[in-house]
Motif scaffolding. Structure first.
Motif, PDB file in Angstrom:
ATOM      1  N   MET A   1       1.479  11.436   6.167  1.00  0.00           N
ATOM      2  CA  MET A   1       1.882  11.036   7.450  1.00  0.00           C
ATOM      3  C   MET A   1       3.395  10.345   7.548  1.00  0.00           C
ATOM      4  O   MET A   1       3.687   9.900   6.160  1.00  0.00           O
ATOM      5  CB  MET A   1       0.960   9.717   8.124  1.00  0.00           C
ATOM      6  N   SER A   2       4.271  10.601   8.615  1.00  0.00           N
ATOM      7  CA  SER A   2       5.358   9.845   8.500  1.00  0.00           C
ATOM      8  C   SER A   2       5.291   8.456   8.550  1.00  0.00           C
ATOM      9  O   SER A   2       4.184   7.712   8.902  1.00  0.00           O
ATOM     10  CB  SER A   2       6.178  10.438   9.777  1.00  0.00           C
ATOM     11  N   THR A   3       6.432   7.729   8.214  1.00  0.00           N
ATOM     12  CA  THR A   3       6.416   6.221   8.246  1.00  0.00           C
ATOM     13  C   THR A   3       5.939   5.781   9.752  1.00  0.00           C
ATOM     14  O   THR A   3       5.276   4.658   9.742  1.00  0.00           O
ATOM     15  CB  THR A   3       7.643   5.665   7.949  1.00  0.00           C
ATOM     16  N   GLN A   4       6.538   6.316  10.692  1.00  0.00           N
ATOM     17  CA  GLN A   4       6.203   6.135  12.130  1.00  0.00           C
ATOM     18  C   GLN A   4       4.770   6.311  12.322  1.00  0.00           C
ATOM     19  O   GLN A   4       4.176   5.438  13.089  1.00  0.00           O
ATOM     20  CB  GLN A   4       6.931   6.833  12.967  1.00  0.00           C
ATOM     21  N   GLY A   5       4.009   7.267  11.895  1.00  0.00           N
ATOM     22  CA  GLY A   5       2.710   7.582  12.095  1.00  0.00           C
ATOM     23  C   GLY A   5       1.852   6.354  11.315  1.00  0.00           C
ATOM     24  O   GLY A   5       1.113   6.054  11.941  1.00  0.00           O
ATOM     25  N   LYS A   6       2.337   6.165  10.092  1.00  0.00           N
ATOM     26  CA  LYS A   6       1.656   5.274   9.377  1.00  0.00           C
ATOM     27  C   LYS A   6       1.783   3.832  10.076  1.00  0.00           C
ATOM     28  O   LYS A   6       0.716   3.074  10.353  1.00  0.00           O
ATOM     29  CB  LYS A   6       2.114   4.957   8.033  1.00  0.00           C
ATOM     30  N   ASN A   7       2.781   3.383  10.541  1.00  0.00           N
ATOM     31  CA  ASN A   7       2.796   2.112  11.407  1.00  0.00           C
ATOM     32  C   ASN A   7       2.134   2.001  12.578  1.00  0.00           C
ATOM     33  O   ASN A   7       1.820   0.990  12.984  1.00  0.00           O
ATOM     34  CB  ASN A   7       4.523   1.859  11.741  1.00  0.00           C
ATOM     35  N   THR A   8       2.011   3.113  13.339  1.00  0.00           N
ATOM     36  CA  THR A   8       1.277   3.273  14.654  1.00  0.00           C
ATOM     37  C   THR A   8      -0.159   3.206  14.090  1.00  0.00           C
ATOM     38  O   THR A   8      -1.050   2.439  14.833  1.00  0.00           O
ATOM     39  CB  THR A   8       1.397   4.932  15.301  1.00  0.00           C
ATOM     40  N   ALA A   9      -0.748   3.756  12.982  1.00  0.00           N
ATOM     41  CA  ALA A   9      -2.110   3.538  12.646  1.00  0.00           C
ATOM     42  C   ALA A   9      -2.286   2.218  12.331  1.00  0.00           C
ATOM     43  O   ALA A   9      -3.497   1.667  12.643  1.00  0.00           O
ATOM     44  CB  ALA A   9      -2.389   4.633  11.494  1.00  0.00           C
TER      45      ALA A   9
END
Length: 71
Positions: free
Chosen positions: A26-34
């Motif tokens: 996952m991208s950093t943005q995806g990880k932060n969203t999760a």
């Protein structure tokens, strides 16, 4: 009862390992969203006494905040 608890603990541990392994691409943005959604869900559940609406609402708000923080 002891055997059932050990089996349950092992199954949960394996599920967590697979879930964390799924986040590796996952991208950093995806990880932060999760992460934001998870924290928001827990916060919403705590603040509303375990209400489903509070949990889902907290997850939605947390996901949006986590998504926006990483921009």
């Amino acid at each position: 009862m002891e055997k059932t608890q050990r089996i349950t603990f092992g199954a949960v541990a394996i599920a967590i390992l697979f879930a964390l392994g799924g986040c590796s691409g996952m991208s950093t943005q995806g990880k932060n969203t999760a992460v934001g959604a998870g924290v928001g869900a827990v916060g919403g559940a705590v603040l509303t006494g375990g209400s489903v609406l509070g949990t889902v609402g907290g997850a939605a708000v947390g996901g949006v905040v986590g998504h926006e923080v990483s921009k």
